[in-house]
Write a protein that holds these residues in place. Structure first.
Motif, PDB file in Angstrom:
ATOM      1  N   UNK A 216      -9.553 -15.417 -26.522  1.00  0.00           N
ATOM      2  CA  UNK A 216      -9.018 -15.684 -25.181  1.00  0.00           C
ATOM      3  C   UNK A 216      -9.053 -17.176 -24.859  1.00  0.00           C
ATOM      4  N   UNK A 217     -10.125 -17.828 -25.282  1.00  0.00           N
ATOM      5  CA  UNK A 217     -10.198 -19.274 -25.012  1.00  0.00           C
ATOM      6  C   UNK A 217      -9.108 -20.031 -25.759  1.00  0.00           C
TER       7      UNK A 217
ATOM      8  N   UNK B  52      -4.879 -26.777 -15.908  1.00  0.00           N
ATOM      9  CA  UNK B  52      -5.970 -25.934 -16.376  1.00  0.00           C
ATOM     10  C   UNK B  52      -5.483 -24.492 -16.296  1.00  0.00           C
ATOM     11  N   UNK B  53      -5.653 -23.767 -17.380  1.00  0.00           N
ATOM     12  CA  UNK B  53      -5.253 -22.367 -17.367  1.00  0.00           C
ATOM     13  C   UNK B  53      -6.474 -21.512 -17.072  1.00  0.00           C
ATOM     14  N   UNK B  54      -6.331 -20.620 -16.125  1.00  0.00           N
ATOM     15  CA  UNK B  54      -7.420 -19.702 -15.822  1.00  0.00           C
ATOM     16  C   UNK B  54      -6.921 -18.283 -16.036  1.00  0.00           C
ATOM     17  N   UNK B  55      -7.649 -17.542 -16.872  1.00  0.00           N
ATOM     18  CA  UNK B  55      -7.260 -16.159 -17.125  1.00  0.00           C
ATOM     19  C   UNK B  55      -7.846 -15.292 -16.027  1.00  0.00           C
ATOM     20  N   UNK B  56      -7.009 -14.461 -15.458  1.00  0.00           N
ATOM     21  CA  UNK B  56      -7.467 -13.617 -14.350  1.00  0.00           C
ATOM     22  C   UNK B  56      -7.154 -12.149 -14.635  1.00  0.00           C
TER      23      UNK B  56
ATOM     24  N   UNK C 169      -4.416 -11.305 -17.481  1.00  0.00           N
ATOM     25  CA  UNK C 169      -4.715 -10.850 -18.845  1.00  0.00           C
ATOM     26  C   UNK C 169      -4.277  -9.392 -18.976  1.00  0.00           C
TER      27      UNK C 169
ATOM     28  N   UNK D   9      -5.373  -9.288 -24.437  1.00  0.00           N
ATOM     29  CA  UNK D   9      -6.814  -9.171 -24.282  1.00  0.00           C
ATOM     30  C   UNK D   9      -7.475  -8.991 -25.640  1.00  0.00           C
ATOM     31  N   UNK D  10      -8.669  -9.529 -25.758  1.00  0.00           N
ATOM     32  CA  UNK D  10      -9.452  -9.357 -26.981  1.00  0.00           C
ATOM     33  C   UNK D  10     -10.908  -9.187 -26.586  1.00  0.00           C
ATOM     34  N   UNK D  11     -11.669  -8.519 -27.463  1.00  0.00           N
ATOM     35  CA  UNK D  11     -13.095  -8.388 -27.188  1.00  0.00           C
ATOM     36  C   UNK D  11     -13.835  -9.658 -27.572  1.00  0.00           C
ATOM     37  N   UNK D  12     -13.106 -10.610 -28.159  1.00  0.00           N
ATOM     38  CA  UNK D  12     -13.755 -11.854 -28.568  1.00  0.00           C
ATOM     39  C   UNK D  12     -13.393 -13.003 -27.637  1.00  0.00           C
ATOM     40  N   UNK D  13     -14.418 -13.685 -27.158  1.00  0.00           N
ATOM     41  CA  UNK D  13     -14.242 -14.822 -26.255  1.00  0.00           C
ATOM     42  C   UNK D  13     -13.327 -15.879 -26.873  1.00  0.00           C
ATOM     43  N   UNK D  14     -13.564 -16.172 -28.171  1.00  0.00           N
ATOM     44  CA  UNK D  14     -12.834 -17.296 -28.790  1.00  0.00           C
ATOM     45  C   UNK D  14     -11.332 -17.059 -28.806  1.00  0.00           C
TER      46      UNK D  14
END
Lengths: 143, 433
Positions: free
Chosen positions: B388-389, B408-412, B376, B381-386
């Protein structure tokens, strides 16, 4: 009118939050308010600190992904109905709360609620019209 | 049982004479009909008349996946398009698939080759063939299908997925032969266990498994858990599809290459010089009879070696050792070819995403699981979860759209992906094959 908030991307693995706190402590930065949003894989730490630019820089220097957002701080009487009053104003104006978190001021005994709205300017206008006091950034940074 | 006694047991001398005759014809045909091949041969200074012995094959230039890509979709077809009766395709490296075509004669030859494969694996007329290879653009499903019909077996064209239903039909239809990827065979074993179905209560006798690399250990596990004999089969769409080489049930050691249809070579993957029989190197194929989509010295990037010892089954064809690895970074995920560059392509097409990623492959409950870790950066990047999801879901969807494989994508966090000398390690394969 607006408060600067920094947000930090954190992977869900042990020690990451401690790392952030340690970096900020070493730089002499005071955390005023914070909230942590988490999902299965990652979390977003949102912070209001006494020195936003410096905090952002030291965290970046330590390899963190950091963002800056504008939020609003509202002072609310620490009594029943305080939050409901504000949220009803937002409802009446069709403004959405993206997220919020609260803390209680030591001196005045009032609660401060930090809001992230989808429409920031519209929210400020609505709150002012309703006579709700919006805190200045400096007031919060130096709580 | 040997399906085609006459050709499969030809004395080597007669076989090589047949190969030479067919090779000359192939080079002549390709030189005349495909401008791209003609230019390459002219550049290499070789004419069809220069092919006087089998060793003259070495004078011909190699064909690579890049050549196929450059001629997308039909540029390497060697017959007028009216003669083409079937098109198959596999995933390509940059989003464009690799396209292959077949004439009526090609389909006929393919059915013969798969009938041979099934016979070599211990199937015979009257068997009930449960064909769980994917039907569609992938060559596995239809390739196996036509072969089983040619053999005189009853085919259940079940394709992949819905394992519970597969097992129910295996019970009800009395399937005797299973065809699928080896990992799917183990998945079926898992589901049988969940359903309390005892493999011994089924009529399954043998399984022919291919389309992905597997090991001797995996064979033993499949044989023990499904109570069958497990046979390794080999093929690739560029050369034909399944039916290029197959193990015999007598030895289960090395896969007989159907040499009257294909010439296998093993070359040093760096110098591209042919290596002696028995030495490991890159497997290269020339198709001798194919009409619509012939290939000359196609570099598979698969690593193998030629076993020239006689086999107790009576076939005179040389064998290739089961594939031990690749010369490139291609992964095979649930039977689908995946190149890290394809994942990179997807990531780079999404605004703000940097190409810092890692692919982690694992096998859970006998199925391949692919996780793509994406760093990321500040741009995404965003301060909002939605937000990034949503980004994660979008990458997952676009990879699935391009490759046909879910991941599956995993943000690291940045810099978490291992880098060595500035070069990131793109793939971590934790599958124990």
């Amino acid at each position: 009118m607006k408060v600067e908030q920094i947000s930090v991307f954190l992977e869900n693995k042990s020690g990451r939050l401690a790392e952030v706190a340690t970096v900020l402590a070493a730089a002499g930065i005071n955390i005023r308010a914070l909230s942590l949003a988490d999902t299965t894989d990652f979390g977003i730490l949102r912070l209001i600190v006494n020195d936003t630019e410096k905090a952002k820089q030291v965290l970046k220097d330590h390899g963190f992904t950091v963002g800056k957002t504008e939020v609003i701080g509202v002072e609310v009487a620490d009594k029943p109905g305080g939050l409901a009053e504000i949220l009803n104003v937002m409802k009446a104006n069709s403004i959405n709360v993206e997220y919020m978190y609260a803390f209680v001021q030591k001196s005045a005994g009032n609660a401060v609620i930090i809001f992230r709205f989808d429409e920031l300017e519209k929210a400020i206008e609505a709150l002012q019209k309703a006579g709700i006091r919006i805190m200045k950034g400096e007031e919060i940074y130096s709580v | 049982m040997i399906w085609n006694e006459e050709f499969e047991t030809l004395p080597r001398e007669a076989l090589e004479a047949l190969q030479l005759k067919r090779l000359k014809n192939l080079v002549e045909r390709v030189y005349t009909a495909v401008p791209y091949y003609r230019e390459k041969m002219d550049k290499a200074g070789v004419k069809p008349t220069d092919i006087k012995s089998l060793s003259d094959l070495r004078k011909l230039p190699f064909t690579t996946k890049e050549d196929l890509r450059l001629n997308y979709p039909f540029g390497l077809f060697a017959v007028p398009f009216e003669k083409v009766v079937r098109i198959h395709a596999s995933s390509g490296t940059t989003g464009k698939p690799t396209v292959v075509g077949y004439t009526k004669n090609d389909i006929d030859a393919w059915a013969e080759l798969m009938a041979r494969t099934l016979s070599a694996g211990g199937a015979h007329p009257g068997d009930v063939v449960h064909n769980a290879y994917g039907y569609g653009l992938f060559t596995g499903g239809l390739g196996a299908h036509y072969g089983a019909e040619r053999l005189g077996a009853a085919v259940i064209p079940i394709s992949g997925g819905n394992s519970k239903r597969q097992i129910m039909l295996m019970q009800d239809f009395g399937s005797t032969v299973l065809m699928c990827t080896p990992s799917y065979a183990l998945n079926l074993a898992d589901v049988m266990k969940e359903m309390n179905v005892d493999p011994k209560s089924l009529k399954l006798r043998v399984g022919l498994f291919g389309a992905e690399p597997w090991s001797e250990n995996m064979r033993q596990e499949i044989e023990a858990r499904l109570n069958i004999k497990a046979i390794d089969i080999f093929g690739l769409s560029e050369v034909m599809g399944p039916g290029v080489a197959s193990e015999c049930i007598e030895e289960k050691h090395g896969l007989h290459v159907f040499e009257d249809y294909f010439i296998p070579e093993i070359v040093n993957p760096e110098t591209f010089e042919p290596v002696p029989h028995g030495e490991l190197g890159e497997l290269v194929f020339t198709t001798l009879t194919k009409e619509a989509f012939p290939v000359i010295r196609y570099r598979t990037k698969d690593l193998s070696r030629i076993i020239d010892a006689p086999c107790s089954c009576g076939r005179t064809f040389h064998r290739m050792q089961r594939i031990t690895g690749r010369t490139d970074d291609m992964l095979i995920i649930r039977g689908v070819n995946v190149f890290p560059s394809q994942i990179e392509h997807v990531l780079m097409s999404i605004e703000g995403v940097e190409p810092h990623y890692q692919i982690i492959v694992d096998r859970q409950a006998s199925l391949d699981i692919m996780e793509v870790q994406v760093e990321v950066s500040e741009n995404i990047f965003s301060d909002e979860i939605k937000v990034l999801e949503k980004l994660g879901k979008r990458i997952e969807r676009e990879i699935k759209d391009l490759l046909g494989v879910s991941c599956k994508v995993k943000l690291v966090e940045p810099k978490t992906i291992q880098r060595s000398e500035g070069k990131a390690k793109r793939v971590i394969d934790n599958r124990k094959l």
